[in-house]
Design a protein around this motif. Structure first.
Motif, PDB file in Angstrom:
ATOM      1  N   PRO A 151       0.793  -1.334   0.414  1.00 59.96           N
ATOM      2  CA  PRO A 151      -0.015  -0.105  -0.010  1.00 59.96           C
ATOM      3  C   PRO A 151       0.498   1.447  -0.199  1.00 59.96           C
ATOM      4  O   PRO A 151       2.305   1.505   0.342  1.00 59.96           O
ATOM      5  CB  PRO A 151      -0.741  -0.093   1.572  1.00 59.96           C
TER       6      PRO A 151
ATOM      7  N   ASP B 248      -0.453   6.965   1.961  1.00 60.52           N
ATOM      8  CA  ASP B 248      -1.650   7.832   1.907  1.00 60.52           C
ATOM      9  C   ASP B 248      -3.411   6.851   1.758  1.00 60.52           C
ATOM     10  O   ASP B 248      -3.865   7.188   1.831  1.00 60.52           O
ATOM     11  CB  ASP B 248      -1.667   8.603   0.554  1.00 60.52           C
ATOM     12  N   GLU B 249      -2.487   5.431   1.847  1.00 64.28           N
ATOM     13  CA  GLU B 249      -3.951   4.217   1.233  1.00 64.28           C
ATOM     14  C   GLU B 249      -3.957   3.800   2.826  1.00 64.28           C
ATOM     15  O   GLU B 249      -3.332   3.147   3.886  1.00 64.28           O
ATOM     16  CB  GLU B 249      -3.132   2.962   0.016  1.00 64.28           C
ATOM     17  N   HIS B 250      -4.694   2.892   2.576  1.00 63.43           N
ATOM     18  CA  HIS B 250      -5.213   1.764   3.738  1.00 63.43           C
ATOM     19  C   HIS B 250      -3.644   1.017   3.699  1.00 63.43           C
ATOM     20  O   HIS B 250      -3.166   0.288   3.273  1.00 63.43           O
ATOM     21  CB  HIS B 250      -6.276   0.828   3.637  1.00 63.43           C
ATOM     22  N   TYR B 251      -3.484   0.588   5.304  1.00 66.83           N
ATOM     23  CA  TYR B 251      -2.370   0.281   5.999  1.00 66.83           C
ATOM     24  C   TYR B 251      -2.372  -1.248   4.728  1.00 66.83           C
ATOM     25  O   TYR B 251      -1.054  -1.634   4.932  1.00 66.83           O
ATOM     26  CB  TYR B 251      -2.040   0.546   6.955  1.00 66.83           C
ATOM     27  N   ASN B 252      -3.452  -2.207   4.965  1.00 61.43           N
ATOM     28  CA  ASN B 252      -3.235  -3.068   4.707  1.00 61.43           C
ATOM     29  C   ASN B 252      -3.812  -3.627   2.811  1.00 61.43           C
ATOM     30  O   ASN B 252      -4.295  -3.388   2.553  1.00 61.43           O
ATOM     31  CB  ASN B 252      -4.300  -4.669   5.603  1.00 61.43           C
ATOM     32  N   LYS B 253      -3.226  -3.886   2.567  1.00 54.64           N
ATOM     33  CA  LYS B 253      -3.356  -4.892   0.981  1.00 54.64           C
ATOM     34  C   LYS B 253      -3.183  -6.346   0.491  1.00 54.64           C
ATOM     35  O   LYS B 253      -2.122  -6.973   0.857  1.00 54.64           O
ATOM     36  CB  LYS B 253      -2.395  -4.432  -0.114  1.00 54.64           C
TER      37      LYS B 253
ATOM     38  N   VAL C 227       1.590  -5.271   4.089  1.00 48.47           N
ATOM     39  CA  VAL C 227       1.317  -4.437   4.982  1.00 48.47           C
ATOM     40  C   VAL C 227       2.521  -2.995   5.241  1.00 48.47           C
ATOM     41  O   VAL C 227       3.138  -3.499   4.494  1.00 48.47           O
ATOM     42  CB  VAL C 227       1.070  -4.613   6.653  1.00 48.47           C
TER      43      VAL C 227
ATOM     44  N   THR D 285       4.340   5.268  14.535  1.00 49.77           N
ATOM     45  CA  THR D 285       2.610   5.480  14.980  1.00 49.77           C
ATOM     46  C   THR D 285       1.790   3.981  15.695  1.00 49.77           C
ATOM     47  O   THR D 285       3.207   3.679  15.784  1.00 49.77           O
ATOM     48  CB  THR D 285       1.680   4.893  13.357  1.00 49.77           C
TER      49      THR D 285
ATOM     50  N   ILE E 185      -0.028   0.608  16.328  1.00 48.56           N
ATOM     51  CA  ILE E 185      -1.071   0.073  15.675  1.00 48.56           C
ATOM     52  C   ILE E 185      -1.430  -1.571  16.581  1.00 48.56           C
ATOM     53  O   ILE E 185      -0.214  -2.477  17.195  1.00 48.56           O
ATOM     54  CB  ILE E 185      -0.533  -1.242  13.809  1.00 48.56           C
TER      55      ILE E 185
ATOM     56  N   GLU F  31      -4.135   2.126  16.978  1.00 45.46           N
ATOM     57  CA  GLU F  31      -4.055   3.414  18.019  1.00 45.46           C
ATOM     58  C   GLU F  31      -4.813   2.949  19.407  1.00 45.46           C
ATOM     59  O   GLU F  31      -3.536   3.586  20.125  1.00 45.46           O
ATOM     60  CB  GLU F  31      -5.333   4.032  17.176  1.00 45.46           C
TER      61      GLU F  31
ATOM     62  N   THR G  24      -5.191  -5.509  19.292  1.00 46.81           N
ATOM     63  CA  THR G  24      -6.225  -5.867  18.015  1.00 46.81           C
ATOM     64  C   THR G  24      -6.104  -7.984  18.375  1.00 46.81           C
ATOM     65  O   THR G  24      -4.668  -8.094  18.866  1.00 46.81           O
ATOM     66  CB  THR G  24      -5.808  -6.053  16.178  1.00 46.81           C
TER      67      THR G  24
END
Length: 105
Positions: free
Chosen positions: A7, A10-15, A32, A38, A40, A42, A46
């Protein structure tokens, strides 16, 4: 066949590159990108219903225990395995790229 791509910042962190479900097994493979500075996720931790294997291609992540203590550091070339429903969180110390595999049985 697919080319491994990550990714953009500026895209979602997961592809997700592959998501396959056959009978009792579900398999997902992707990439990812995590930005330096940052956390993860936030807030909190998870947990997901899949076993996870991640390969750190570039970067550095400070992995955390649920009590907030440091579990360890993941850096380029490291491979980590997480059990299904295992709590996970980390501070991103350098821009990080990783490959992941999720296996759900």
């Amino acid at each position: 066949m697919k080319k491994i791509t990550y990714p953009l910042p500026d895209e979602h962190y997961n592809k997700s590159l592959f998501h396959i479900q056959k009978e009792q097994v579900e398999f997902q493979f992707g990439t990812v990108f995590l930005k330096k500075g940052t956390r993860i996720p936030e807030v909190g931790f998870t947990r997901h219903p899949s076993h996870e294997i991640s390969i750190i291609q570039q970067g550095n992540i400070e992995m955390l225990n649920e009590d907030g203590s440091i579990k360890g550091y993941l850096k380029s070339g490291d491979v980590v395995y997480l059990e299904a429903f295992e709590a996970q969180a980390g501070n991103i110390l350098e821009d990080t790229k990783l490959l992941y595999m999720l296996i759900k049985t």
